[in-house]
Design a protein around this motif. Structure first.
Motif, mmCIF file in Angstrom:
data_model
loop_
_atom_site.group_PDB
_atom_site.id
_atom_site.type_symbol
_atom_site.label_atom_id
_atom_site.label_comp_id
_atom_site.label_asym_id
_atom_site.label_seq_id
_atom_site.Cartn_x
_atom_site.Cartn_y
_atom_site.Cartn_z
ATOM 1 N N VAL A 421 -4.683 1.467 -14.635
ATOM 2 C CA VAL A 421 -4.401 0.050 -14.386
ATOM 3 C C VAL A 421 -3.523 0.013 -13.148
ATOM 4 O O VAL A 421 -2.402 0.529 -13.154
ATOM 5 C CB VAL A 421 -3.701 -0.606 -15.590
ATOM 6 C CG1 VAL A 421 -3.388 -2.074 -15.291
ATOM 7 C CG2 VAL A 421 -4.578 -0.496 -16.838
ATOM 8 N N VAL A 422 -4.027 -0.600 -12.065
ATOM 9 C CA VAL A 422 -3.400 -0.448 -10.754
ATOM 10 C C VAL A 422 -3.090 -1.805 -10.130
ATOM 11 O O VAL A 422 -3.957 -2.683 -10.067
ATOM 12 C CB VAL A 422 -4.308 0.347 -9.786
ATOM 13 C CG1 VAL A 422 -3.603 0.564 -8.456
ATOM 14 C CG2 VAL A 422 -4.723 1.682 -10.406
ATOM 15 N N ALA A 423 -1.854 -1.968 -9.677
ATOM 16 C CA ALA A 423 -1.444 -3.117 -8.861
ATOM 17 C C ALA A 423 -0.547 -2.582 -7.762
ATOM 18 O O ALA A 423 0.260 -1.674 -7.992
ATOM 19 C CB ALA A 423 -0.713 -4.159 -9.702
ATOM 20 N N LEU A 448 -8.180 -3.127 -11.764
ATOM 21 C CA LEU A 448 -7.334 -3.596 -10.674
ATOM 22 C C LEU A 448 -6.729 -4.942 -11.034
ATOM 23 O O LEU A 448 -7.431 -5.837 -11.529
ATOM 24 C CB LEU A 448 -8.136 -3.715 -9.375
ATOM 25 C CG LEU A 448 -8.624 -2.416 -8.694
ATOM 26 C CD1 LEU A 448 -7.511 -1.383 -8.607
ATOM 27 C CD2 LEU A 448 -9.856 -1.851 -9.372
ATOM 28 N N THR A 449 -5.429 -5.071 -10.789
ATOM 29 C CA THR A 449 -4.730 -6.294 -11.161
ATOM 30 C C THR A 449 -3.707 -6.647 -10.089
ATOM 31 O O THR A 449 -3.701 -6.046 -9.005
ATOM 32 C CB THR A 449 -4.083 -6.143 -12.557
ATOM 33 O OG1 THR A 449 -3.521 -7.391 -12.953
ATOM 34 C CG2 THR A 449 -3.015 -5.072 -12.567
ATOM 35 N N VAL A 504 -11.891 -5.991 -12.117
ATOM 36 C CA VAL A 504 -10.706 -6.793 -11.842
ATOM 37 C C VAL A 504 -10.371 -7.617 -13.067
ATOM 38 O O VAL A 504 -11.235 -8.246 -13.670
ATOM 39 C CB VAL A 504 -10.938 -7.731 -10.630
ATOM 40 C CG1 VAL A 504 -9.814 -8.765 -10.527
ATOM 41 C CG2 VAL A 504 -11.031 -6.930 -9.345
ATOM 42 N N CYS A 505 -9.087 -7.593 -13.447
ATOM 43 C CA CYS A 505 -8.601 -8.458 -14.524
ATOM 44 C C CYS A 505 -7.162 -8.829 -14.164
ATOM 45 O O CYS A 505 -6.213 -8.178 -14.588
ATOM 46 C CB CYS A 505 -8.673 -7.765 -15.875
ATOM 47 S SG CYS A 505 -8.163 -8.806 -17.270
ATOM 48 N N SER A 506 -7.015 -9.886 -13.368
ATOM 49 C CA SER A 506 -5.693 -10.187 -12.809
ATOM 50 C C SER A 506 -5.020 -11.412 -13.405
ATOM 51 O O SER A 506 -3.846 -11.662 -13.128
ATOM 52 C CB SER A 506 -5.806 -10.370 -11.282
ATOM 53 O OG SER A 506 -6.731 -11.394 -10.975
ATOM 54 N N GLY A 537 0.780 2.331 -9.253
ATOM 55 C CA GLY A 537 0.606 1.603 -8.004
ATOM 56 C C GLY A 537 1.861 0.924 -7.507
ATOM 57 O O GLY A 537 1.979 0.595 -6.330
ATOM 58 N N SER A 538 2.821 0.704 -8.418
ATOM 59 C CA SER A 538 4.055 0.005 -8.056
ATOM 60 C C SER A 538 5.029 0.089 -9.219
ATOM 61 O O SER A 538 4.621 0.043 -10.391
ATOM 62 C CB SER A 538 3.753 -1.463 -7.736
ATOM 63 O OG SER A 538 4.936 -2.221 -7.674
ATOM 64 N N LEU A 539 6.302 0.198 -8.904
ATOM 65 C CA LEU A 539 7.315 0.097 -9.957
ATOM 66 C C LEU A 539 7.307 -1.287 -10.591
ATOM 67 O O LEU A 539 7.689 -1.455 -11.751
ATOM 68 C CB LEU A 539 8.698 0.401 -9.393
ATOM 69 C CG LEU A 539 9.021 1.873 -9.123
ATOM 70 C CD1 LEU A 539 10.349 1.995 -8.389
ATOM 71 C CD2 LEU A 539 9.057 2.674 -10.421
ATOM 72 N N HIS A 540 6.850 -2.275 -9.845
ATOM 73 C CA HIS A 540 6.871 -3.645 -10.346
ATOM 74 C C HIS A 540 5.853 -3.851 -11.472
ATOM 75 O O HIS A 540 6.109 -4.598 -12.416
ATOM 76 C CB HIS A 540 6.612 -4.625 -9.201
ATOM 77 C CG HIS A 540 7.624 -4.524 -8.101
ATOM 78 N ND1 HIS A 540 8.873 -5.099 -8.194
ATOM 79 C CD2 HIS A 540 7.582 -3.893 -6.901
ATOM 80 C CE1 HIS A 540 9.553 -4.835 -7.079
ATOM 81 N NE2 HIS A 540 8.801 -4.108 -6.287
#
Length: 549
Positions: A421-423, A448-449, A504-506, A537-540
């Motif tokens: 799961v990547v943002a 992808l989100t 994609v599931c955002s 993909g991000s700490l957030h």
């Protein structure tokens, strides 16, 4: 280059230092059995409201992005003069304790955590300043012997003490002072007020023009440069050489510097030349008399640990022989970070600080960071709403960190169903990141989100666009994928079980995206073995999942 001990000036940690106060804490390793602490909680209570509102009114480069050249020694660089003027109004709190200053593209936070815990285990009162945070901005400032985030009431009260002076500075600088500059100054004020014995300070961007780079040689214990990479390339001059020059700006005259790597020869020579000009002894984590090995992974109390050896036998230094070291921080890159922290401990020992081998082992073994190779326990996964699945959160967002993540996935869950799961933020090298992850263990599903970056959407990349980049990365390395388009959490299974599925599931909450990913990979494989869902993909994006707990 070896450095003789007589190059180090001995120092006292602060006026009134009493060495008998500090006794080594030789506690045995105790791995966490329950929830990994969701430290701090949110910042929305009444105690923090005024500070949070004040910071929100300042320019936040973490949210809007860093301007080109901002970290360079040029007219485009951040003005350190305004930081010095702000600190002068506050009474120059950063001059009242010794500091360890850390810069580098990757590994700064981990090395800061390792060396902070080593010193805490020795009994020192340590202040640590890092960024970004996961759950609460209070995580950026930790104090005391347990390393917990600063209490909300203490931070709020200390802010009130200096708010008038900060107001004056903001006005005199015509509003140019940033969120990071003001909070950095507040951290120095906290450490001075709390009379820390030593502070561990992580640079925010680059080094030379970073707001933390106000520490003079007289207050510096040592510098650490962890790595040189392409992140924030445009802000740091556009080349790896300019990045190295920016980060070497934290080196100070006659103060030792630890360097990590493995650095390219033309990059390492830039750092060493800066050190030579400033008469700063250099210790490389890749010194020929230093060896380390990652021997195996194993599970302890539902959490994987890696079993490592670290051996150092350097002339004029305490010999280090750490056999069967149990690191909770996973990956070969974390072993390198542990080696750097151990090198830093040796430098401090050479300057007269008491740093025992037992404290080094205990400090390394008990270090664990949220959002960095963090495997959730079954209880935590159940609280999110998934069972019979492993959940991994890692804030990897560069090619190098993706390689480390791939290595851990391959070692710990090499033959089980895998979902990513990547943002990501918009200013990252998305294609290299995707290629690296796809070059390792091939995922069954890539979802992808999107996620807010520093509280806003301006730096977040569109999930639809990110999917196209991942498809391109797959094509580049010869992987045939099935593009499922935009999906909803109600989807029960995927129509193609022979190829990796990209989707994609955002718009759904992160909890529902995890549930969906778990459901799809289990239905796809029809296997008993629990799959792995990795959020990265991000700490957030890791923060958004941890907030569910």
């Amino acid at each position: 280059m070896l450095y003789p001990t007589n190059l180090f000036r001995p120092f006292s940690l602060h006026s009134g230092f009493n060495r008998t106060r500090y006794r080594a804490l030789f506690a045995p390793l105790r791995l966490p059995r329950l929830f990994s602490a969701m430290v701090g909680g949110g910042d929305h209570g009444a105690e923090m409201a005024e500070l949070v509102e004040y910071l929100e009114g300042l320019k936040n480069y973490e949210r809007i992005g860093v301007p080109r050249g901002a970290g360079t020694e040029s007219d485009d660089g951040f003005d350190l003069g305004r930081m010095r003027r702000l600190l002068s109004r506050l009474g120059d709190p950063h001059t009242r304790f010794k500091s360890i200053h850390i810069a580098g593209t990757k590994g700064k936070g981990s090395v800061a955590a390792f060396i902070s815990n080593i010193l805490r285990k020795e009994g020192y009162k340590v202040g640590t300043y890092t960024s970004p945070h996961i759950m609460t901005i209070r995580e950026r400032i930790s104090i005391g012997k347990e390393g917990k985030p600063i209490p909300a009431d203490l931070l709020s009260n200390l802010f009130q003490q200096v708010k008038g002076k900060i107001d004056d500075s903001v006005a005199s600088e015509n509003g140019a002072l940033s969120h990071f500059e003001v909070f950095t100054a507040l951290a120095f004020h906290v450490f001075s007020h709390e009379m820390v014995d030593i502070a561990v300070i992580e640079a925010g961007l680059g080094g030379a023009r970073d707001a933390t780079n106000v520490i003079r040689s007289s207050e510096l214990a040592l510098s650490i440069i962890t790595s040189i990479g392409k992140e924030h390339l445009e802000a740091l001059g556009g080349s790896l050489q300019s990045v190295a020059m920016a980060k070497s700006g934290i080196i100070k005259e006659d103060r030792p510097v630890v360097i990590g790597g493995l650095l390219e020869p033309d990059i390492e020579v830039i750092i060493r030349e800066r050190a030579r000009l400033l008469h700063s002894p250099v210790l490389s984590a890749f010194h020929p008399c230093i060896s380390s090995s990652l021997k195996q992974y194993r599970m302890e109390y539902e959490i994987p640990v890696q079993i490592c050896d670290i051996h150092m036998e350097i002339k004029n230094h305490m010999e280090i022989d750490l056999r069967d070291l149990k690191l909770q921080m996973l990956g070969s890159h974390q072993l390198r970070n542990a080696v750097m922290a151990t090198c830093a401990a040796l430098c401090l020992h050479n300057q007269g600080l008491t740093v025992s081998k037992e404290s080094i082992r205990s400090g390394l073994e008990q270090t664990r960071l949220q959002g960095r190779m963090q495997f959730l326990t079954k209880r935590e996964a159940s609280a999110i709403g998934v069972d019979n699945i492993s959940l991994l959160i890692d804030g990897a967002h560069t090619e190098a960190s993706a390689k480390g993540l791939s290595e851990v996935i391959e070692a710990v869950h090499h033959d089980r169903p895998l979902a990513l799961v990547v943002a990501m933020a918009s200013d990252k090298d998305h294609l290299s990141f995707a290629r690296q992850l796809l070059s390792g263990r091939k995922p069954d599903l890539v979802l992808l989100t999107e996620v807010n970056i520093a509280g806003g959407k301006s730096r977040a990349i569109s999930a639809v666009y990110l999917k196209e980049i991942w498809i391109q990365a797959a094509q580049d390395i010869g992987i045939d994928v099935f593009d499922l388009g935009v999906i909803s959490p109600e989807l029960e299974e995927v129509p193609d079980r022979s190829r990796p599925v990209f989707a994609v599931c955002s718009n759904a909450p992160i909890k529902d995206q995890i549930t969906l990913s778990s459901k799809l990979i289990q239905a796809r494989e029809k296997r008993y073995e629990p799959g792995l869902v990795c959020v990265t993909g991000s700490l957030h994006v890791g923060s958004s999942l941890l907030s569910v707990l």
